[in-house]
Write a protein that holds these residues in place. Structure first.
Motif, PDB file in Angstrom:
ATOM      1  N   ASP A  60       0.830  -1.214   0.000  1.00  0.00           N
ATOM      2  CA  ASP A  60       0.000   0.000   0.000  1.00  0.00           C
ATOM      3  C   ASP A  60       0.861   1.259   0.000  1.00  0.00           C
ATOM      4  OD1 ASP A  60       0.758  -0.638   2.655  1.00  0.00           O
ATOM      5  OD2 ASP A  60      -0.877   0.584   3.466  1.00  0.00           O
ATOM      6  N   ALA A  61       1.988   1.223   0.700  1.00  0.00           N
ATOM      7  CA  ALA A  61       2.901   2.368   0.702  1.00  0.00           C
ATOM      8  C   ALA A  61       3.630   2.473  -0.641  1.00  0.00           C
ATOM      9  CB  ALA A  61       3.903   2.247   1.839  1.00  0.00           C
ATOM     10  N   LEU A  62       3.942   1.329  -1.246  1.00  0.00           N
ATOM     11  CA  LEU A  62       4.611   1.333  -2.541  1.00  0.00           C
ATOM     12  C   LEU A  62       3.726   1.956  -3.610  1.00  0.00           C
ATOM     13  CD1 LEU A  62       7.215   0.479  -3.966  1.00  0.00           C
ATOM     14  CD2 LEU A  62       6.136  -1.722  -4.434  1.00  0.00           C
ATOM     15  N   ALA A  63       2.430   1.757  -3.511  1.00  0.00           N
ATOM     16  CA  ALA A  63       1.495   2.361  -4.465  1.00  0.00           C
ATOM     17  C   ALA A  63       1.504   3.888  -4.345  1.00  0.00           C
ATOM     18  CB  ALA A  63       0.086   1.826  -4.231  1.00  0.00           C
ATOM     19  N   ARG A  64       1.635   4.393  -3.132  1.00  0.00           N
ATOM     20  CA  ARG A  64       1.659   5.846  -2.908  1.00  0.00           C
ATOM     21  C   ARG A  64       3.041   6.443  -3.112  1.00  0.00           C
ATOM     22  NH1 ARG A  64      -0.354   6.544   2.882  1.00  0.00           N
ATOM     23  NH2 ARG A  64       0.952   4.733   3.011  1.00  0.00           N
ATOM     24  N   PHE A  65       4.060   5.663  -2.815  1.00  0.00           N
ATOM     25  CA  PHE A  65       5.451   6.114  -2.901  1.00  0.00           C
ATOM     26  C   PHE A  65       6.244   5.089  -3.710  1.00  0.00           C
ATOM     27  CE2 PHE A  65       3.661   7.435   1.194  1.00  0.00           C
ATOM     28  CZ  PHE A  65       3.742   8.815   1.066  1.00  0.00           C
ATOM     29  N   PRO A  66       6.165   5.141  -5.037  1.00  0.00           N
ATOM     30  CA  PRO A  66       6.774   4.117  -5.886  1.00  0.00           C
ATOM     31  C   PRO A  66       8.304   4.103  -5.816  1.00  0.00           C
ATOM     32  CG  PRO A  66       5.768   5.855  -7.218  1.00  0.00           C
ATOM     33  CD  PRO A  66       5.468   6.165  -5.790  1.00  0.00           C
ATOM     34  N   ALA A  67       8.834   2.955  -6.181  1.00  0.00           N
ATOM     35  CA  ALA A  67      10.284   2.771  -6.232  1.00  0.00           C
ATOM     36  C   ALA A  67      10.878   3.584  -7.376  1.00  0.00           C
ATOM     37  CB  ALA A  67      10.607   1.291  -6.429  1.00  0.00           C
ATOM     38  N   SER A  68      12.143   3.870  -7.265  1.00  0.00           N
ATOM     39  CA  SER A  68      12.863   4.590  -8.315  1.00  0.00           C
ATOM     40  C   SER A  68      12.951   3.742  -9.582  1.00  0.00           C
ATOM     41  CB  SER A  68      14.280   4.913  -7.830  1.00  0.00           C
ATOM     42  OG  SER A  68      15.038   5.481  -8.867  1.00  0.00           O
ATOM     43  N   THR A  69      13.003   4.397 -10.710  1.00  0.00           N
ATOM     44  CA  THR A  69      13.219   3.707 -11.986  1.00  0.00           C
ATOM     45  C   THR A  69      14.602   4.038 -12.544  1.00  0.00           C
ATOM     46  OG1 THR A  69      12.184   5.524 -13.202  1.00  0.00           O
ATOM     47  CG2 THR A  69      10.756   3.672 -12.564  1.00  0.00           C
ATOM     48  N   GLU A  70      15.357   4.861 -11.836  1.00  0.00           N
ATOM     49  CA  GLU A  70      16.691   5.260 -12.281  1.00  0.00           C
ATOM     50  C   GLU A  70      17.696   4.149 -12.011  1.00  0.00           C
ATOM     51  OE1 GLU A  70      20.186   8.514 -11.385  1.00  0.00           O
ATOM     52  OE2 GLU A  70      18.259   8.755 -10.404  1.00  0.00           O
ATOM     53  N   ARG A  71      18.288   3.625 -13.071  1.00  0.00           N
ATOM     54  CA  ARG A  71      19.279   2.571 -12.954  1.00  0.00           C
ATOM     55  C   ARG A  71      20.658   3.203 -12.746  1.00  0.00           C
ATOM     56  NH1 ARG A  71      16.765  -2.205 -14.377  1.00  0.00           N
ATOM     57  NH2 ARG A  71      18.704  -3.363 -14.564  1.00  0.00           N
ATOM     58  N   VAL A  72      21.400   2.657 -11.786  1.00  0.00           N
ATOM     59  CA  VAL A  72      22.738   3.140 -11.475  1.00  0.00           C
ATOM     60  C   VAL A  72      23.710   1.980 -11.637  1.00  0.00           C
ATOM     61  CG1 VAL A  72      24.229   4.094  -9.671  1.00  0.00           C
ATOM     62  CG2 VAL A  72      21.850   4.840  -9.831  1.00  0.00           C
ATOM     63  N   THR A  73      24.756   2.177 -12.415  1.00  0.00           N
ATOM     64  CA  THR A  73      25.838   1.194 -12.519  1.00  0.00           C
ATOM     65  C   THR A  73      27.159   1.948 -12.478  1.00  0.00           C
ATOM     66  OG1 THR A  73      25.767   1.242 -14.929  1.00  0.00           O
ATOM     67  CG2 THR A  73      24.528  -0.507 -13.848  1.00  0.00           C
ATOM     68  N   LYS A  74      28.164   1.302 -11.919  1.00  0.00           N
ATOM     69  CA  LYS A  74      29.497   1.904 -11.838  1.00  0.00           C
ATOM     70  C   LYS A  74      30.538   0.835 -12.132  1.00  0.00           C
ATOM     71  CE  LYS A  74      28.204   5.533  -8.645  1.00  0.00           C
ATOM     72  NZ  LYS A  74      28.329   6.059  -7.305  1.00  0.00           N
ATOM     73  N   ALA A  75      31.621   1.235 -12.697  1.00  0.00           N
ATOM     74  CA  ALA A  75      32.688   0.308 -13.072  1.00  0.00           C
ATOM     75  C   ALA A  75      33.631   0.066 -11.895  1.00  0.00           C
ATOM     76  CB  ALA A  75      33.448   0.844 -14.267  1.00  0.00           C
ATOM     77  N   HIS A  76      33.179  -0.718 -10.920  1.00  0.00           N
ATOM     78  CA  HIS A  76      34.015  -1.070  -9.778  1.00  0.00           C
ATOM     79  C   HIS A  76      34.970  -2.182 -10.191  1.00  0.00           C
ATOM     80  CE1 HIS A  76      31.457   1.349  -7.231  1.00  0.00           C
ATOM     81  NE2 HIS A  76      30.407   0.658  -7.610  1.00  0.00           N
ATOM     82  N   LYS A  77      36.181  -2.126  -9.686  1.00  0.00           N
ATOM     83  CA  LYS A  77      37.181  -3.136 -10.013  1.00  0.00           C
ATOM     84  C   LYS A  77      36.675  -4.545  -9.674  1.00  0.00           C
ATOM     85  CE  LYS A  77      42.073  -4.070  -9.332  1.00  0.00           C
ATOM     86  NZ  LYS A  77      43.298  -3.632  -8.672  1.00  0.00           N
ATOM     87  N   ALA A  78      36.030  -4.701  -8.530  1.00  0.00           N
ATOM     88  CA  ALA A  78      35.523  -6.011  -8.103  1.00  0.00           C
ATOM     89  C   ALA A  78      34.422  -6.527  -9.010  1.00  0.00           C
ATOM     90  CB  ALA A  78      35.025  -5.932  -6.664  1.00  0.00           C
ATOM     91  N   CYS A  79      33.753  -5.648  -9.731  1.00  0.00           N
ATOM     92  CA  CYS A  79      32.632  -6.040 -10.587  1.00  0.00           C
ATOM     93  C   CYS A  79      33.075  -6.389 -12.004  1.00  0.00           C
ATOM     94  CB  CYS A  79      31.605  -4.915 -10.649  1.00  0.00           C
ATOM     95  SG  CYS A  79      30.922  -4.486  -9.048  1.00  0.00           S
ATOM     96  N   ALA A  80      34.309  -6.144 -12.330  1.00  0.00           N
ATOM     97  CA  ALA A  80      34.795  -6.374 -13.681  1.00  0.00           C
ATOM     98  C   ALA A  80      34.892  -7.848 -14.050  1.00  0.00           C
ATOM     99  CB  ALA A  80      36.150  -5.704 -13.868  1.00  0.00           C
ATOM    100  N   ALA A  81      34.948  -8.713 -13.054  1.00  0.00           N
ATOM    101  CA  ALA A  81      35.105 -10.159 -13.324  1.00  0.00           C
ATOM    102  C   ALA A  81      33.907 -10.753 -14.005  1.00  0.00           C
ATOM    103  CB  ALA A  81      35.391 -10.886 -12.029  1.00  0.00           C
TER     104      ALA A  81
END
Length: 81
Positions: A60-81
């Motif tokens: 019910d709160a999600l309907a009134r206050f929806p989640a973000s749709t903005e996608r965030v990604t960053k090139a972290h060294k640990a994520c490169a694998a």
């Protein structure tokens, strides 16, 4: 109020607002449980803080206050694998 970002900043996996696999730090950097456990060692690569399970916003709160749709990604060294 938490933004409830829609994806893992590391692998870009979709994370629904009610996902039990979403992890956040105090700055709301958002990652999936797999990346946190297997790539990041439980530590946010942005701020160095710990990553914890993101709370679930009730429907019910999600309907009134929806989640973000903005996608965030960053090139972290640990994520490169």
């Amino acid at each position: 109020m938490l933004a409830l970002r829609p994806n893992c900043e590391c692998c870009d996996r979709d994370l629904a607002p009610d996902s039990r696999d979403a992890r956040i730090c105090t700055f709301e950097c958002t990652f999936c449980a797999d990346c946190v456990d297997n790539r990041l060692g439980g530590v946010c690569p942005n701020c160095g803080g710990n990553l914890v399970e993101r709370p679930i916003r009730p429907a019910d709160a999600l309907a009134r206050f929806p989640a973000s749709t903005e996608r965030v990604t960053k090139a972290h060294k640990a994520c490169a694998a």
